[in-house]
Scaffold this motif. Structure first.
Motif, PDB file in Angstrom:
ATOM      1  N   THR A 115       0.841  -1.064   0.016  1.00 27.54           N
ATOM      2  CA  THR A 115      -0.160  -0.051  -0.139  1.00 27.54           C
ATOM      3  C   THR A 115       0.886   1.329   0.001  1.00 27.54           C
ATOM      4  OG1 THR A 115      -0.089   0.208   2.589  1.00 27.54           O
ATOM      5  CG2 THR A 115      -1.689  -1.147   1.367  1.00 27.54           C
ATOM      6  N   VAL A 116       0.309   2.383  -0.353  1.00 24.25           N
ATOM      7  CA  VAL A 116       1.048   3.495  -0.137  1.00 24.25           C
ATOM      8  C   VAL A 116       1.246   3.801   1.141  1.00 24.25           C
ATOM      9  CG1 VAL A 116       0.177   4.460  -2.440  1.00 24.25           C
ATOM     10  CG2 VAL A 116      -1.076   4.957  -0.153  1.00 24.25           C
ATOM     11  N   GLU A 117       0.626   3.483   2.134  1.00 24.86           N
ATOM     12  CA  GLU A 117       1.107   3.790   3.434  1.00 24.86           C
ATOM     13  C   GLU A 117       2.242   2.860   3.810  1.00 24.86           C
ATOM     14  OE1 GLU A 117      -2.984   4.746   2.930  1.00 24.86           O
ATOM     15  OE2 GLU A 117      -2.144   2.875   2.349  1.00 24.86           O
ATOM     16  N   ASP A 118       2.487   1.620   3.381  1.00 23.74           N
ATOM     17  CA  ASP A 118       3.657   0.881   3.659  1.00 23.74           C
ATOM     18  C   ASP A 118       4.762   1.543   3.123  1.00 23.74           C
ATOM     19  OD1 ASP A 118       2.234  -1.399   4.680  1.00 23.74           O
ATOM     20  OD2 ASP A 118       1.912  -2.025   2.560  1.00 23.74           O
ATOM     21  N   MET A 119       4.780   2.447   2.189  1.00 26.47           N
ATOM     22  CA  MET A 119       5.956   2.934   1.535  1.00 26.47           C
ATOM     23  C   MET A 119       6.126   4.309   2.166  1.00 26.47           C
ATOM     24  SD  MET A 119       6.635   0.574  -0.417  1.00 26.47           S
ATOM     25  CE  MET A 119       5.288  -0.839  -0.820  1.00 26.47           C
ATOM     26  N   ALA A 120       5.045   5.017   2.664  1.00 26.48           N
ATOM     27  CA  ALA A 120       5.236   6.109   3.116  1.00 26.48           C
ATOM     28  C   ALA A 120       5.906   6.070   4.754  1.00 26.48           C
ATOM     29  CB  ALA A 120       3.651   6.692   3.431  1.00 26.48           C
ATOM     30  N   ASN A 121       5.475   4.996   5.303  1.00 33.93           N
ATOM     31  CA  ASN A 121       5.999   4.755   6.526  1.00 33.93           C
ATOM     32  C   ASN A 121       7.504   4.460   6.548  1.00 33.93           C
ATOM     33  OD1 ASN A 121       3.671   4.748   8.073  1.00 33.93           O
ATOM     34  ND2 ASN A 121       3.365   2.679   7.757  1.00 33.93           N
ATOM     35  N   VAL A 122       8.057   3.799   5.344  1.00 34.22           N
ATOM     36  CA  VAL A 122       9.579   3.603   5.243  1.00 34.22           C
ATOM     37  C   VAL A 122      10.248   4.850   4.987  1.00 34.22           C
ATOM     38  CG1 VAL A 122      11.317   2.466   3.880  1.00 34.22           C
ATOM     39  CG2 VAL A 122       9.001   0.995   4.570  1.00 34.22           C
ATOM     40  N   ALA A 123       9.514   5.833   4.219  1.00 34.84           N
ATOM     41  CA  ALA A 123       9.941   6.960   3.753  1.00 34.84           C
ATOM     42  C   ALA A 123      10.131   7.889   5.228  1.00 34.84           C
ATOM     43  CB  ALA A 123       9.019   7.802   2.819  1.00 34.84           C
ATOM     44  N   LEU A 124       9.259   7.980   6.273  1.00 41.85           N
ATOM     45  CA  LEU A 124       9.489   8.520   7.237  1.00 41.85           C
ATOM     46  C   LEU A 124      10.589   8.178   8.149  1.00 41.85           C
ATOM     47  CD1 LEU A 124       5.625   8.628   8.517  1.00 41.85           C
ATOM     48  CD2 LEU A 124       6.880  10.694   7.671  1.00 41.85           C
ATOM     49  N   PHE A 125      10.602   7.002   8.074  1.00 42.50           N
ATOM     50  CA  PHE A 125      11.854   6.162   8.960  1.00 42.50           C
ATOM     51  C   PHE A 125      13.117   6.667   8.062  1.00 42.50           C
ATOM     52  CE2 PHE A 125      14.995   2.672   8.409  1.00 42.50           C
ATOM     53  CZ  PHE A 125      15.382   2.545   9.801  1.00 42.50           C
ATOM     54  N   LEU A 126      13.478   6.629   7.011  1.00 38.90           N
ATOM     55  CA  LEU A 126      14.501   7.120   6.362  1.00 38.90           C
ATOM     56  C   LEU A 126      14.780   8.527   6.477  1.00 38.90           C
ATOM     57  CD1 LEU A 126      14.205   5.077   3.156  1.00 38.90           C
ATOM     58  CD2 LEU A 126      15.885   4.627   4.730  1.00 38.90           C
ATOM     59  N   ALA A 127      13.841   9.450   6.695  1.00 39.00           N
ATOM     60  CA  ALA A 127      14.201  10.630   6.802  1.00 39.00           C
ATOM     61  C   ALA A 127      14.395  11.342   8.132  1.00 39.00           C
ATOM     62  CB  ALA A 127      12.917  11.629   6.078  1.00 39.00           C
ATOM     63  N   SER A 128      14.078  10.279   9.195  1.00 43.70           N
ATOM     64  CA  SER A 128      13.984  10.611  10.531  1.00 43.70           C
ATOM     65  C   SER A 128      15.535  10.209  11.356  1.00 43.70           C
ATOM     66  CB  SER A 128      12.899   9.658  11.448  1.00 43.70           C
ATOM     67  OG  SER A 128      13.178   8.406  11.496  1.00 43.70           O
ATOM     68  N   PRO A 129      15.505  10.716  12.510  1.00 47.26           N
ATOM     69  CA  PRO A 129      16.837  10.143  12.999  1.00 47.26           C
ATOM     70  C   PRO A 129      17.020   8.703  13.544  1.00 47.26           C
ATOM     71  CG  PRO A 129      15.830  12.133  14.177  1.00 47.26           C
ATOM     72  CD  PRO A 129      14.946  11.732  13.088  1.00 47.26           C
ATOM     73  N   LEU A 130      15.844   8.036  13.241  1.00 50.44           N
ATOM     74  CA  LEU A 130      16.051   6.690  13.455  1.00 50.44           C
ATOM     75  C   LEU A 130      17.088   6.008  12.569  1.00 50.44           C
ATOM     76  CD1 LEU A 130      12.176   5.832  14.181  1.00 50.44           C
ATOM     77  CD2 LEU A 130      13.978   5.671  15.900  1.00 50.44           C
ATOM     78  N   ALA A 131      17.135   6.679  11.170  1.00 51.82           N
ATOM     79  CA  ALA A 131      17.905   6.064  10.267  1.00 51.82           C
ATOM     80  C   ALA A 131      19.141   6.997  10.191  1.00 51.82           C
ATOM     81  CB  ALA A 131      17.012   6.094   9.080  1.00 51.82           C
ATOM     82  N   GLY A 132      19.508   7.610  11.098  1.00 50.13           N
ATOM     83  CA  GLY A 132      20.717   8.614  11.247  1.00 50.13           C
ATOM     84  C   GLY A 132      21.795   8.129  10.557  1.00 50.13           C
ATOM     85  N   PHE A 133      21.999   6.722  10.745  1.00 44.53           N
ATOM     86  CA  PHE A 133      23.132   6.307  10.219  1.00 44.53           C
ATOM     87  C   PHE A 133      23.351   5.434   8.853  1.00 44.53           C
ATOM     88  CE2 PHE A 133      27.357   3.772  11.423  1.00 44.53           C
ATOM     89  CZ  PHE A 133      28.277   5.055  11.099  1.00 44.53           C
ATOM     90  N   MET A 134      22.158   5.521   8.438  1.00 45.84           N
ATOM     91  CA  MET A 134      21.997   4.869   7.033  1.00 45.84           C
ATOM     92  C   MET A 134      22.256   5.808   5.693  1.00 45.84           C
ATOM     93  SD  MET A 134      18.336   2.630   7.354  1.00 45.84           S
ATOM     94  CE  MET A 134      18.809   1.979   5.791  1.00 45.84           C
ATOM     95  N   CYS A 135      23.072   5.380   5.001  1.00 47.29           N
ATOM     96  CA  CYS A 135      23.558   6.131   3.860  1.00 47.29           C
ATOM     97  C   CYS A 135      23.800   5.291   2.678  1.00 47.29           C
ATOM     98  CB  CYS A 135      25.008   6.521   4.286  1.00 47.29           C
ATOM     99  SG  CYS A 135      25.767   7.795   3.255  1.00 47.29           S
ATOM    100  N   GLY A 136      23.113   5.514   1.602  1.00 49.94           N
ATOM    101  CA  GLY A 136      23.256   4.882   0.110  1.00 49.94           C
ATOM    102  C   GLY A 136      22.459   3.550   0.025  1.00 49.94           C
ATOM    103  N   GLN A 137      21.652   3.394   1.038  1.00 53.74           N
ATOM    104  CA  GLN A 137      20.827   2.117   1.015  1.00 53.74           C
ATOM    105  C   GLN A 137      19.430   2.154   0.394  1.00 53.74           C
ATOM    106  OE1 GLN A 137      22.577  -0.759   2.186  1.00 53.74           O
ATOM    107  NE2 GLN A 137      24.309   0.766   2.388  1.00 53.74           N
ATOM    108  N   THR A 138      19.191   1.121  -0.620  1.00 51.23           N
ATOM    109  CA  THR A 138      17.875   0.988  -1.144  1.00 51.23           C
ATOM    110  C   THR A 138      17.066  -0.037  -0.362  1.00 51.23           C
ATOM    111  OG1 THR A 138      18.557   2.030  -3.187  1.00 51.23           O
ATOM    112  CG2 THR A 138      16.513   0.837  -3.059  1.00 51.23           C
ATOM    113  N   LEU A 139      16.327   0.211   0.163  1.00 55.30           N
ATOM    114  CA  LEU A 139      15.411  -0.865   1.209  1.00 55.30           C
ATOM    115  C   LEU A 139      14.579  -1.430   0.218  1.00 55.30           C
ATOM    116  CD1 LEU A 139      14.933   1.017   4.562  1.00 55.30           C
ATOM    117  CD2 LEU A 139      16.766  -0.458   3.873  1.00 55.30           C
TER     118      LEU A 139
END
Length: 246
Positions: free
Chosen positions: A214-238
């Motif tokens: 669903t679009v919500e599934d993808m939106a939730n991942v986008a929120l995660f990637l833009a947040s401090p929770l993903a602060g050490f993620m760099c160059g990854q495609t989930l």
């Protein structure tokens, strides 16, 4: 975790945010307090239909033909005071073997790859100042052959590599670049499959989780990637595909 997903006051541009996955991402950021602007292809927000998965309520809007480098360069800045998050959800696919012809191939590559580079470069300085985030929506088509769509598959593979390359180039400036590779999501872009009962059933049978994304599934991942929770993620495609690529 709730506090980590608070985007109050953040400035977010979603390219291709007028419908489908991009629209879901735009509204998800807005719901978390962000100021959100979208770029779309139609003249204005009233030209979109809610039945097509478009909800422009509360979003800024600009018409930009991202296949045209001049249009990208001429588009006004969405926020005069900078940018925190740039989401690339623009996408094009052409059917009936149009992508085997030069004109079709070039147009898909222009939208799905070249515009990602040009728009990212345009907003580099603003993102660097904000220590911001870039998120590129690609596809699991990046990792497997796609029957009848050579430009789409090649462009999505290129987008994954562009994520890696820009992440390496811009990490020193504090910009994190990551991506999302969805499987089949029920949107306007996938109606050629979703509106065909036989194709739809075949696609569903290949998803281990037993449902479409669903679009919500993808939106939730986008929120995660833009947040401090993903602060050490760099160059990854989930890969967010319900297990299809397994």
């Amino acid at each position: 975790m709730t506090g980590e997903l608070d985007f109050s006051g953040k400035r977010v541009l979603v390219v291709g945010g007028s419908s489908g996955i991009g629209n879901g991402i735009a509204q998800a950021f807005r719901a978390k307090g962000a100021r959100v602007h979208v770029w779309g292809t139609r003249a204005g927000p009233d030209d979109y239909d809610a039945a097509e998965g478009s909800d422009l309520a509360g979003l800024g809007y600009t018409q930009v033909d991202v296949a045209d480098p001049a249009a990208i360069a001429a588009a006004p800045d969405p926020f005069p005071d900078g940018l925190d998050v740039l989401v690339h959800s623009q996408g094009m696919v052409l059917y009936k073997r149009q992508e085997f012809e030069r004109a079709g191939f070039d147009k898909v590559m222009a939208v799905n790859v070249a515009s990602v580079m040009q728009i990212s470069q345009r907003f580099h300085d603003a993102l660097a100042e904000a220590k911001g985030s870039v998120i590129v929506i690609s596809s699991i088509g990046a990792f497997k052959a796609t029957f009848g769509n050579p430009a789409y598959a090649a462009s999505k593979a290129a987008a994954v590599q562009l994520v890696r390359t820009l992440a390496l180039a811009w990490a020193g400036a504090g910009i994190r670049v990551n991506g999302i590779a969805p499987s089949l999501v029920d949107t306007k872009m996938t109606k050629v499959t979703m509106d065909n009962a036989e194709r739809r059933a075949g696609a569903l049978s290949r998803i281990p989780l037993g449902r479409f994304g669903t679009v919500e599934d993808m939106a939730n991942v986008a929120l995660f990637l833009a947040s401090p929770l993903a602060g050490f993620m760099c160059g990854q495609t989930l890969v967010v595909d319900g297990g299809v690529t397994l």
